[in-house]
Write an enzyme that holds these catalytic residues in place. Structure first.
Site, short mmCIF file in Angstrom:
data_model
loop_
_atom_site.label_atom_id
_atom_site.label_comp_id
_atom_site.label_asym_id
_atom_site.label_seq_id
_atom_site.Cartn_x
_atom_site.Cartn_y
_atom_site.Cartn_z
N ASP A 171 0.82 -1.24 0.03
CA ASP A 171 0.02 -0.01 -0.08
C ASP A 171 1.00 1.27 0.06
OD1 ASP A 171 -2.89 0.79 0.61
OD2 ASP A 171 -1.75 2.01 1.74
N ASN A 179 -2.59 12.90 -3.37
CA ASN A 179 -3.65 13.59 -4.35
C ASN A 179 -4.16 14.90 -4.06
OD1 ASN A 179 -3.95 11.53 -6.10
ND2 ASN A 179 -5.34 10.29 -4.89
N ASP A 188 -1.87 9.69 -10.03
CA ASP A 188 -1.86 8.63 -11.25
C ASP A 188 -0.49 8.35 -11.58
OD1 ASP A 188 -4.74 8.55 -11.21
OD2 ASP A 188 -5.12 9.44 -13.07
N ASP A 214 -4.81 2.60 -4.09
CA ASP A 214 -3.27 2.64 -4.19
C ASP A 214 -3.02 1.30 -3.63
OD1 ASP A 214 -4.59 3.06 -1.61
OD2 ASP A 214 -2.89 4.25 -0.86
#
Length: 308
Positions: A171, A179, A188, A214
Site C-alpha cells: 500500500d 492527491n 496517477d 493505491d
C-alpha cells in the site's frame, strides 16, 4: 477470363478446409480465444516467401525467417523500410504487393487467405477485449477481476503440490495527501511508477495485481518465509533507489507499507489475504508518526513488515 479448376482439386481443398475449421473450433471452445493457429493447409501449396519474390535482404524484418509465407499477417514488417502495423493498418501496402497479388490470383489460395485474415483479426479483437477485461488500464497490471478468475485454479493446483502460495499486500503511504497536495494527475503518475517498481522488484514467476485504489497484491508461488523477506528487501531497495532518482522530480518521497501471509493447505486464501492486509496495516501504523505530507524529507522509504 473465368478460371476453371479440376473438380478433384476443389474437393480436396474443401475437405482439408473443413477439417482445419473443425480443429480450430474445437481448440477455440476448449481454450477460449487463446486457441492455436487455425491451420497448416497452406503448407500443401507452394510457399511464396516475400524475401524471395522481392529479393529482400532485411534480416531484421519479423517475416524474414518466418516458416510461413503470409507476411501480411506479421506485424512490424519492414517492406516499406519502416515498421508497419498489422494487416488492417497496412492493407493498401499489402494489397499492392506482388506476393499478395500472386496469392489473390489463385481462387483456392485467395479463398483460404481471406478466411485466414478474418480469423486472425477476430482472434486479435478477442485478445484485445480480454486484455481490457483483465488488466488495469492505468498501470497495465492485472486487475482484481483477473485475480478472482485464476485464484480457484491456483488453489486446486496447490492441493496437488508440496509448494505454498503466499501473498504480499503493498500500500502507498500518504496517498490521499499526495492527491490532495499534488493533484490527482500526479497521483496517477505515482501509481504507475509504483506498479513498475513492484513488478521490477519481484520474481518473474510472481504475479502482480492492482487490487484497488493505491493497493497492490503480489501472488507468490513456492514462496517461503525466506523468499518473502527477500521480496520485502528488494521492494525496499527499489523504493530507496526510486527516491534518490525521482523524489525531487515528483516532489514526493515514495513510501510503501507491506504485509505478507501464506495460504495453508486448506486453501483458505481469503484468510491469508486478511492476514496479509492486517500485517500491512500494522506496518503502516508503526511508522505513521514518522510520515508527513508529500515532499517533506523525513518520509521513510523503507518497508519493514510487521511479520518479521
Amino acid at each position: 477470363m473465368e478460371i476453371r479448376l479440376p473438380e478433384n482439386e476443389i474437393l480436396y481443398f474443401l475437405n482439408r478446409l473443413n477439417r482445419d475449421m473443425e480443429e480450430f473450433l474445437k481448440n477455440s471452445l476448449e481454450h477460449g480465444s487463446e486457441g492455436k493457429e487455425w491451420s497448416t493447409l497452406h503448407n500443401d501449396f507452394r510457399l511464396l516467401r516475400c524475401r524471395e519474390v522481392k529479393q529482400c535482404d532485411k534480416e531484421k524484418c519479423p517475416a524474414y525467417r518466418s516458416k510461413d509465407y503470409r507476411c501480411w499477417l506479421v506485424t512490424g514488417t519492414l517492406c516499406a523500410d519502416e515498421p508497419l502495423g498489422d494487416y488492417s493498418k497496412k492493407y493498401q501496402t499489402c494489397s499492392a504487393c506482388p506476393v499478395f497479388q500472386k496469392v489473390a490470383k489463385d481462387p483456392l489460395l485467395a479463398l483460404y487467405e481471406n478466411i485466414s485474415i478474418l480469423i486472425y483479426h477476430l482472434q486479435q479483437r478477442a485478445s484485445r477485449f480480454r486484455d481490457l477485461a483483465i488488466r488495469d488500464q492505468l498501470t497495465g497490471l492485472y486487475n482484481r477481476h483477473f485475480f478472482n478468475e485464476i485464484i480457484g485454479r491456483e488453489i486446486v493446483s496447490l492441493g496437488r503440490r508440496p509448494e505454498v502460495l503466499s501473498f504480499a499486500i503493498v500500500d502507498i503511504d500518504c496517498f490521499k495527501e499526495i492527491n490532495d497536495t499534488l493533484g490527482h494527475l500526479m497521483g496517477d503518475e505515482i501509481l504507475v511508477e509504483t506498479a513498475a517498481l513492484i513488478k521490477s522488484a519481484v520474481r518473474k514467476s510472481d504475479v502482480v495485481f492492482r487490487f484497488g485504489g493505491d493497493e497492490f497484491l503480489v501472488m507468490m508461488s513456492t514462496a517461503d518465509t525466506a523468499v518473502r523477506n527477500t521480496v520485502d528487501e528488494q521492494i525496499g531497495s527499489a523504493v530507496a533507489a526510486w527516491n534518490r532518482k525521482n523524489a525531487q522530480k515528483y516532489g514526493v518521497e515514495l513510501s510503501l507499507s507491506i504485509g505478507c501471509a501464506t495460504c495453508g493447505k486448506d486453501g483458505d486464501y481469503l484468510a491469508a489475504l486478511k492476514e496479509a492486509d492486517k500485517r500491512m496495516y500494522l506496518n503502516k501504523v508503526t511508522k505513521k508518526g514518522k510520515m508527513r505530507a508529500p515532499g517533506l524529507p523525513d518520509i521513510q522509504s523503507d518497508i519493514r513488515t510487521a511479520n518479521q
